[in-house]
Design an enzyme around this catalytic site. Structure first.
Site, short mmCIF file in Angstrom:
data_model
loop_
_atom_site.label_atom_id
_atom_site.label_comp_id
_atom_site.label_asym_id
_atom_site.label_seq_id
_atom_site.Cartn_x
_atom_site.Cartn_y
_atom_site.Cartn_z
N HIS A 372 -8.48 6.56 6.91
CA HIS A 372 -7.04 6.38 6.64
C HIS A 372 -6.85 5.36 5.51
O HIS A 372 -6.19 5.66 4.51
CB HIS A 372 -6.35 5.91 7.94
CG HIS A 372 -4.90 5.55 7.79
ND1 HIS A 372 -3.88 6.30 8.35
CD2 HIS A 372 -4.29 4.52 7.15
CE1 HIS A 372 -2.72 5.75 8.05
NE2 HIS A 372 -2.93 4.66 7.33
N GLU A 373 -7.46 4.19 5.65
CA GLU A 373 -7.25 3.13 4.64
C GLU A 373 -7.81 3.54 3.29
O GLU A 373 -7.19 3.31 2.25
CB GLU A 373 -7.89 1.81 5.10
CG GLU A 373 -7.36 1.28 6.44
CD GLU A 373 -5.85 1.30 6.60
OE1 GLU A 373 -5.13 1.29 5.59
OE2 GLU A 373 -5.38 1.35 7.76
N HIS A 376 -5.59 5.80 1.35
CA HIS A 376 -4.54 5.11 0.58
C HIS A 376 -5.08 4.73 -0.80
O HIS A 376 -4.34 4.73 -1.79
CB HIS A 376 -4.08 3.84 1.30
CG HIS A 376 -3.15 4.12 2.46
ND1 HIS A 376 -2.02 4.87 2.34
CD2 HIS A 376 -3.19 3.71 3.76
CE1 HIS A 376 -1.38 4.92 3.52
NE2 HIS A 376 -2.09 4.23 4.40
N TYR A 387 5.81 3.80 -1.04
CA TYR A 387 5.57 3.55 0.38
C TYR A 387 6.85 3.28 1.16
O TYR A 387 6.98 2.28 1.87
CB TYR A 387 4.58 2.39 0.52
CG TYR A 387 3.86 2.35 1.85
CD1 TYR A 387 2.98 3.36 2.22
CD2 TYR A 387 4.07 1.30 2.73
CE1 TYR A 387 2.34 3.33 3.44
CE2 TYR A 387 3.42 1.26 3.96
CZ TYR A 387 2.56 2.29 4.30
OH TYR A 387 1.91 2.25 5.50
N GLU A 396 1.56 8.14 4.33
CA GLU A 396 0.92 7.84 5.61
C GLU A 396 0.27 9.09 6.22
O GLU A 396 -0.81 9.02 6.81
CB GLU A 396 1.95 7.27 6.59
CG GLU A 396 2.03 5.76 6.58
CD GLU A 396 0.69 5.11 6.90
OE1 GLU A 396 0.05 5.51 7.89
OE2 GLU A 396 0.26 4.22 6.16
N ASP A 471 10.05 0.11 9.92
CA ASP A 471 8.79 0.70 9.44
C ASP A 471 8.96 1.36 8.06
O ASP A 471 8.50 2.49 7.85
CB ASP A 471 8.29 1.72 10.50
CG ASP A 471 6.92 2.30 10.18
OD1 ASP A 471 6.07 1.55 9.67
OD2 ASP A 471 6.71 3.49 10.45
N HIS A 476 5.27 5.46 9.42
CA HIS A 476 4.25 5.80 10.42
C HIS A 476 4.80 6.73 11.50
O HIS A 476 4.10 7.07 12.44
CB HIS A 476 3.71 4.54 11.10
CG HIS A 476 2.91 3.66 10.18
ND1 HIS A 476 3.47 2.61 9.49
CD2 HIS A 476 1.60 3.69 9.84
CE1 HIS A 476 2.53 2.02 8.76
NE2 HIS A 476 1.38 2.66 8.95
#
Ligand code: TI1
Ligand code: ZN
Ligand code: CA
Ligand code: CA
Length: 567
Positions: A372-373, A376, A387, A396, A471, A476
């Site tokens: 996931h990271e 990005h 974002y 996301e 958020d 998310h």
């Protein structure tokens, strides 16, 4: 890097001295591949006998007759993971070491030799080598000092200087020398090596090894350590020449591409402070160090090895050379903040918290979180989706989609499909509750009532999306709508009355990667995501007789099913 230093020496040796290369790459199993059988001998005897057996009998007997053994064991190490035993030797003549010589011999669990590296000198016993010095150690030191100071000026204090009798193979001859090694910091930093002929007093050769500092600083080693899930891992690391310590700086070689992987420790520096320092000043944290090749920080081991796995995924499946497709070094920092229940990408690197032990255990432990990271990182370098709000939700979602796909790829296609994200580290005290989010069925995950969504669960349909400000506008949360579409494209199924024919993970990942890298833009929302995926599917699986391919139809049906109709 270190090759430029090592190779000429080895070549010179084998050309001038008739060495035999006994390198093999046999696996540590199977009788047929053994180089030498133990026959009940001790490990040390096996190694010495094996190496002796590589030399013609006449020569090896002459070495013995001259008073000594050719091989001297300098280190031994048992490898508990594989049950193997590893011995390093150097060559000597009448007890005097031969400069540049060295072998590494590997024994299996039964003490049989299964591999050997390094060359063996054939002609040592047949050579005439002087072994009586006619000048003293002090003379040799004085000669070296005089030469050093003629180059860099007077040296008040040597950080270290010593002289050792060494046989130096040089220009086709063995010379008995004093090898003088001298370290200086003032007036100039140096690590001088002088070969002073012990019979004539002349300097045969000299060099300043500090020019090789770059090469020496990055001697690659193989590190080992338990990861955050308690599994033993083996990985690329580095021995730092300056400190002698081993660091979590590795390299991944894939075809002609080499990608650095560096992993650091924030030592619980607060996440907000770290994120700022890191983004503004490039601060990455402190080195993860060890004196052996065992690394004792499980979070660091996980971050390091997971970044290798995710990079492999992008390299193998998408032919992408690291996150920027230009081979950028993968930097991760672990132990961010105190009990931080998150992981992040700060525009430059990956950050992992330790979790509070209740909601999350160490977030570095989960490969899909790393996926996931790191995704990005890919997005930053491609569509650069803003974002917040819809583009943030697509950002996301793509991070989740490639997070689970990279994990499934790494675990092998035969493993059961896993469309949960973060399950390896989520709620460590509760078994079987899956991950933080589910791509297959977002509505199985509870959502805080503050979001006010239907049934207080994650949405799996555009009509149910969150429109508030929390958020970053629900990045998310609304990500789940696109997550569900990706799941349906891959696996198929009926959703709100729409039937979707699955087209496999392999086709799904190609479509999303193409959409991300070629068609999405910073402000793309759900409608643009649908268009981009349809375009990518059509490129890869063209229309036939004016009708869209099954793959393209599947993409359209999946987006219809989650309420993103394109009208
Ligand atoms: S990119 C990062 C944003 C964090 C912002 C904080 C500065 C993110 O999305 N982190 C993931 C971590 C993760 C991924 C956890 C998969 C579990 C599984 C994330 O989803 N974070 C949640 C907890 C969030 O920030 O709301
Ligand atoms: Zn994220
Ligand atoms: Ca998973
Ligand atoms: Ca759990």
């Amino acid at each position: 890097m270190s090759k430029k230093v090592i190779i000429p020496a080895v070549l010179a040796l084998s050309v001038a001295f008739g060495t035999t290369n006994v390198t093999t790459f046999a696996a540590p199993t199977g009788e047929s591949t053994l180089l030498y059988k133990a026959d009940g001998l001790s490990k040390q005897e096996v190694v010495k006998n094996f190496l002796q057996s590589q030399i013609a009998l006449e020569a090896s007997e002459k070495v013995r007759a001259a008073g000594g053994e050719q091989f001297k064991i300098i280190s031994e190490e048992a490898d508990r993971t594989t049950g193997t035993y590893h011995v390093r030797t150097i060559e000597q003549y009448k007890g005097i070491p031969i400069y540049g010589s060295g072998q590494a011999v590997a024994l299996d669990a039964n003490n049989n030799v299964y591999a050997s590296f390094g060359e063996v000198t054939q002609t040592l016993g047949l050579s005439v080598i002087p072994t009586e010095a006619s000048i003293s150690q002090e003379d040799a030191l004085a000669t070296a000092k005089e030469s050093i100071e003629s180059k860099i000026g007077a040296v008040k204090n040597y950080d270290g200087i010593d002289a050792e009798l060494t046989i130096y193979p040089y220009e086709g001859q063995y010379h008995l020398t004093y090898l003088v090694k001298a370290s200086t910091s003032l007036p100039e930093p140096g690590y001088f090596h002088y070969f002073v002929d012990a019979t004539s007093g002349e300097v045969i050769n000299s060099f300043n090894a500090i020019h090789e500092a770059d090469a020496l600083a990055s001697t690659p080693i193989t590190g080992r350590g338990l990861d955050a899930l308690g599994k033993m891992q083996t990985f690329s690391a580095t021995k730092d020449a300056a400190t002698g310590k081993n660091l979590l700086h590795g390299t991944i070689v894939s075809g002609s591409n080499t990608v650095g992987i560096n992993t650091y420790d924030a030592r619980r520096m607060g996440e907000t402070g770290f994120i700022l320092l890191s983004a503004l000043l490039g601060f990455t944290g402190f080195e993860v160090e060890t004196n052996t090749n065992f690394f004792a920080d499980p979070a660091a081991v996980s971050a390091h090895t997971n970044s290798v796995k995710v990079n492999d995924y992008y390299q193998k499946i998408h032919k992408r050379n690291s996150l920027d497709d230009k081979g950028m070094t993968l930097v991760s920092t672990v132990h961010i903040g105190s009990k931080w229940n998150n992981a992040a990408w700060n525009g430059k690197q990956m950050l992992y918290g330790d979790g509070d032990g209740v909601q999350f255990s160490s977030l570095a432990g989960s490969m899909d979180v790393a996926g996931h990271e790191m995704t990005h990182g890919v997005i930053t370098n491609t569509a650069d989706l803003i974002y917040e709000n819809e583009s943030g939700a697509i950002n996301e979602s793509l991070a989740d989609i490639f997070g689970v796909l990279s994990e499934m790829h790494s675990k092998g296609l035969s493993s059961p499909a896993d469309w949960e994200i973060g399950e390896a580290v989520y709620t460590p005290y509760i078994d079987g509750d899956g991950g933080l989010r589910s791509l297959s069925n977002p509505r199985t995950k509870a959502l805080h009532p503050a979001y006010g969504l239907r049934d207080n669960v994650y949405p799996d349909n555009y009509q149910d999306r969150y429109l508030g400000e929390l958020d970053n506008g629900g990045v998310h949360i609304n990500s789940s709508i696109n997550n569900k579409a990706a799941y349906l494209i891959s696996e198929g199924g009926e959703h709100y009355g729409v039937n979707v024919t699955g087209i496999t993970r392999s086709k799904t990942e190609k479509i999303y990667y193409r959409a991300l890298t070629l068609y999405l833009t910073p402000s793309s929302g759900f409608a643009e995501m649908r268009q981009a995926a349809i375009q990518a599917a059509t490129d890869l699986y063209p229309d036939r007789n004016g009708a869209p391919s099954q793959e393209t139809q599947t993409v359209m049906a999946a987006y219809d099913a989650v309420g993103v109709t394109g009208e």
